[in-house]
Design a protein around this motif. Structure first.
Motif, mmCIF file in Angstrom:
data_model
loop_
_atom_site.group_PDB
_atom_site.id
_atom_site.type_symbol
_atom_site.label_atom_id
_atom_site.label_comp_id
_atom_site.label_asym_id
_atom_site.label_seq_id
_atom_site.Cartn_x
_atom_site.Cartn_y
_atom_site.Cartn_z
ATOM 1 N N GLY A 13 -9.387 13.731 -3.342
ATOM 2 C CA GLY A 13 -8.623 12.988 -2.855
ATOM 3 C C GLY A 13 -7.537 13.704 -1.560
ATOM 4 O O GLY A 13 -7.550 13.355 -0.537
ATOM 5 N N GLY A 14 -7.033 14.545 -2.135
ATOM 6 C CA GLY A 14 -6.138 15.710 -1.320
ATOM 7 C C GLY A 14 -6.945 16.247 -0.088
ATOM 8 O O GLY A 14 -6.259 16.364 1.071
ATOM 9 N N LEU B 180 2.522 10.116 -6.587
ATOM 10 C CA LEU B 180 2.361 10.657 -5.160
ATOM 11 C C LEU B 180 0.767 10.475 -4.664
ATOM 12 O O LEU B 180 0.842 10.036 -3.345
ATOM 13 C CB LEU B 180 2.880 11.671 -4.827
ATOM 14 C CG LEU B 180 4.248 12.029 -5.107
ATOM 15 C CD1 LEU B 180 4.789 13.398 -4.986
ATOM 16 C CD2 LEU B 180 5.391 11.028 -4.297
ATOM 17 N N ARG B 181 -0.054 10.614 -5.345
ATOM 18 C CA ARG B 181 -1.561 10.541 -5.227
ATOM 19 C C ARG B 181 -1.703 8.890 -5.080
ATOM 20 O O ARG B 181 -2.360 8.435 -3.977
ATOM 21 C CB ARG B 181 -2.423 10.832 -6.013
ATOM 22 C CG ARG B 181 -3.614 10.832 -5.590
ATOM 23 C CD ARG B 181 -4.221 11.709 -4.396
ATOM 24 N NE ARG B 181 -3.712 12.884 -4.277
ATOM 25 C CZ ARG B 181 -3.518 13.517 -3.358
ATOM 26 N NH1 ARG B 181 -3.555 12.918 -2.051
ATOM 27 N NH2 ARG B 181 -3.037 14.699 -3.345
ATOM 28 N N LEU C 9 2.376 10.844 5.774
ATOM 29 C CA LEU C 9 1.072 10.863 5.020
ATOM 30 C C LEU C 9 1.070 12.379 4.500
ATOM 31 O O LEU C 9 0.759 12.498 3.361
ATOM 32 C CB LEU C 9 -0.075 10.446 5.625
ATOM 33 C CG LEU C 9 0.104 9.053 5.941
ATOM 34 C CD1 LEU C 9 -1.392 8.521 6.606
ATOM 35 C CD2 LEU C 9 0.104 8.051 4.881
ATOM 36 N N ALA C 10 1.295 13.475 5.389
ATOM 37 C CA ALA C 10 1.050 14.752 4.935
ATOM 38 C C ALA C 10 2.305 15.198 3.864
ATOM 39 O O ALA C 10 1.695 15.911 3.158
ATOM 40 C CB ALA C 10 1.419 15.755 6.345
ATOM 41 N N PHE C 11 3.323 14.643 4.011
ATOM 42 C CA PHE C 11 4.426 15.023 2.969
ATOM 43 C C PHE C 11 3.709 14.584 1.615
ATOM 44 O O PHE C 11 3.867 15.093 0.574
ATOM 45 C CB PHE C 11 5.658 14.258 3.371
ATOM 46 C CG PHE C 11 6.807 14.749 2.460
ATOM 47 C CD1 PHE C 11 7.573 15.639 2.482
ATOM 48 C CD2 PHE C 11 7.026 13.922 1.425
ATOM 49 C CE1 PHE C 11 8.579 16.152 1.552
ATOM 50 C CE2 PHE C 11 8.220 14.135 0.413
ATOM 51 C CZ PHE C 11 8.882 15.128 0.530
ATOM 52 N N LEU C 12 3.428 13.240 1.527
ATOM 53 C CA LEU C 12 3.218 12.619 0.244
ATOM 54 C C LEU C 12 1.909 13.439 -0.268
ATOM 55 O O LEU C 12 1.820 13.667 -1.419
ATOM 56 C CB LEU C 12 2.439 11.051 0.398
ATOM 57 C CG LEU C 12 3.754 10.280 0.752
ATOM 58 C CD1 LEU C 12 3.249 8.782 1.180
ATOM 59 C CD2 LEU C 12 4.757 10.243 -0.398
ATOM 60 N N ASN C 13 0.955 13.866 0.745
ATOM 61 C CA ASN C 13 -0.503 14.338 0.038
ATOM 62 C C ASN C 13 0.073 15.945 -0.536
ATOM 63 O O ASN C 13 -0.669 16.121 -1.694
ATOM 64 C CB ASN C 13 -1.116 14.548 1.377
ATOM 65 C CG ASN C 13 -2.518 15.216 0.868
ATOM 66 O OD1 ASN C 13 -3.190 14.563 0.010
ATOM 67 N ND2 ASN C 13 -3.188 15.968 1.602
ATOM 68 N N ALA D 162 -9.188 9.787 -7.051
ATOM 69 C CA ALA D 162 -8.597 10.915 -7.581
ATOM 70 C C ALA D 162 -7.593 10.237 -8.408
ATOM 71 O O ALA D 162 -7.163 10.976 -9.441
ATOM 72 C CB ALA D 162 -7.814 11.436 -6.181
ATOM 73 N N VAL D 163 -7.030 9.275 -7.827
ATOM 74 C CA VAL D 163 -5.932 8.586 -9.160
ATOM 75 C C VAL D 163 -6.447 8.218 -10.403
ATOM 76 O O VAL D 163 -5.968 8.517 -11.222
ATOM 77 C CB VAL D 163 -5.527 7.255 -8.274
ATOM 78 C CG1 VAL D 163 -4.708 6.456 -9.468
ATOM 79 C CG2 VAL D 163 -4.548 7.559 -7.270
#
Length: 425
Positions: A240-241, A300-301, A331-335, A402-403
């Motif tokens: 996922g990441g 966060l995922r 989106l990059a911050f959360l990831n 991923a979740v």
């Protein structure tokens, strides 16, 4: 040298060289459009771009092999010699990319050499993640997630540098010079910095968990009971990441080919992604040390899975530079904030004498299967369906998987006071 200064030098040695290796590896993605003309000439632009991103994916094929070989070496000989080996190999691959003549000069040999260089880079980067993350986790300090988060933060630094250098070169040289030779400059600069990183790594000390100990074997001290199913769960979590990360890296190409923005806009988006990656990684590490690994890893995922499609729809509705930067950064911050907790948890699941190998396999297989194919898949999806939101749907699907996998990963923070919320495996 005091223990504090020695620790700081060791951290600098790991993260500096890791940043350079990631810089060398992802710079290819940022200049995919220019590389098309140099090595993959085609009468159909879409076909040429597909060839370019396919060769980008070739670098991921060697990652699992590098993870097994170098990870095993790190668990037997120590983290330091393994990290020195990855730095040397990445230097060879990067110099090869910078110096390979174009297709016009040597014909079919040019793309073949590019493929060989990408394989060497992939082998090195596949072997890097296990020893370097294990080294950071094994630093004698309670802030384990914070130190592991420096792994992702260094990748953000590499992304910022790649974007800044690319933007400066584009502004100074112009499109024609960039296509002819300017794209080679970042690879050459990365190779020139490697001796500094090698010097730092040669001076670093071995971590206690990897240092040879008297007796037939070292005792394993995993935080949680080890189960083989953690390998499969870890690959799903990493997937996922990885998809979110490489779609973020693809934004430079997406902004020029889909949004029709100038090249500098895409490179600015790359810098925004890098800065958000640094902030998200460090924030996620702090959060994972304070509340546990599982909450940021899961919630966060889930936020990435829910927010990506609306973010792309907003971008298509307002295809300007400001919206591009905002969407890319959020989106990059959360990831990466989720990734800091996840990488720490996955590393803590394995005992020290297996840690580098197991983590390297989990990470490299997940990245190889999904990172190596992401840019090809989204390029193909956009071209086939004509739907510019296709990358967002792909990110959402991967992060939903991923979740679900995260629900079965146990909390690994030492001395956890709350009851773990986890299904058994």
């Amino acid at each position: 040298m005091s223990q504090f200064r020695e620790r700081q030098r060791a951290i600098a040695a790991v993260v500096t060289c890791n940043a350079l290796e990631v810089f060398d590896f992802v710079t290819y993605a940022f200049f995919a459009v220019q590389i098309v003309g140099a090595f993959f000439p085609s009468t159909q632009p879409q076909a040429g771009l597909l060839l370019s991103v396919a060769v980008f994916g070739v670098g991921f094929i060697a990652r699992p092999l590098g993870s097994v070989v170098i990870g095993y070496y790190a668990d037997r000989a120590g983290r330091k010699p393994a990290l020195l080996l990855t730095a040397v190999l990445m230097t060879i691959g990067t110099l090869g990319l910078a110096l390979t003549p174009s297709y016009a000069a040597i014909g079919f040999a040019a793309p073949m050499l590019v493929v060989a260089c990408r394989l060497v880079q992939g082998f090195a980067l596949g072997g890097e993640i296990g020893p370097s993350t294990a080294f950071l986790l094994e630093i004698p300090d309670e802030r384990r997630a914070w130190y592991v988060s420096l792994q992702f933060a260094s990748q953000g630094v590499a992304t910022v540098l790649a974007g800044a250098i690319g933007a400066a070169l584009s502004a100074a040289l112009g499109a024609q010079a960039m296509a002819a030779w300017g794209w080679r400059v970042p690879f050459a600069l990365g190779a020139l910095m490697v001796p500094v990183a090698l010097y730092l790594r040669m001076a670093m000390s071995e971590t206690l968990a990897a240092a040879p100990a008297p007796g037939p074997a070292r005792a394993a001290t995993p935080t949680t009971p080890w189960r083989p199913a953690y390998l499969a769960l870890g690959i799903c979590v990493v997937a996922g990441g990885t998809v979110a990360t490489y779609v973020g890296n693809y934004m430079a190409t997406y902004s020029t080919t889909v949004l029709r923005l100038p090249t500098t806009a895409g490179l600015l988006a790359t810098m925004a992604v890098g800065l958000a990656t640094i902030a998200g990684a460090l924030a996620g590490g702090r959060l994972a040390d304070s509340v546990g690994r599982w909450p940021p890893m899961f919630w966060l995922r889930l936020a990435v899975a829910v927010a990506t499609v609306p973010a792309f729809l907003l971008l298509l509705r307002s295809p300007d530079v400001a919206t591009l930067l905002a969407v890319s950064a959020v989106l990059a911050f959360l990831n990466t904030a989720s990734g800091s907790g996840a990488l720490t948890a996955l590393c803590e699941l394995f005992p020290p004498q297996r840690r580098a190998t197991a983590l390297a396999i989990v990470y490299s297989v997940g990245v190889s299967l999904f990172g190596g194919s992401t840019q090809f898949v989204v390029t193909w999806l956009i071209g086939t369906t004509g739907n510019p939101v296709a990358p967002a749907w792909y990110v959402m699907a991967a992060n939903c998987v991923a979740v679900l996998a995260t629900m079965f990963v146990p909390e690994t923070r030492p001395a956890q006071s709350r009851r773990p919320r986890v299904a058994s495996v």
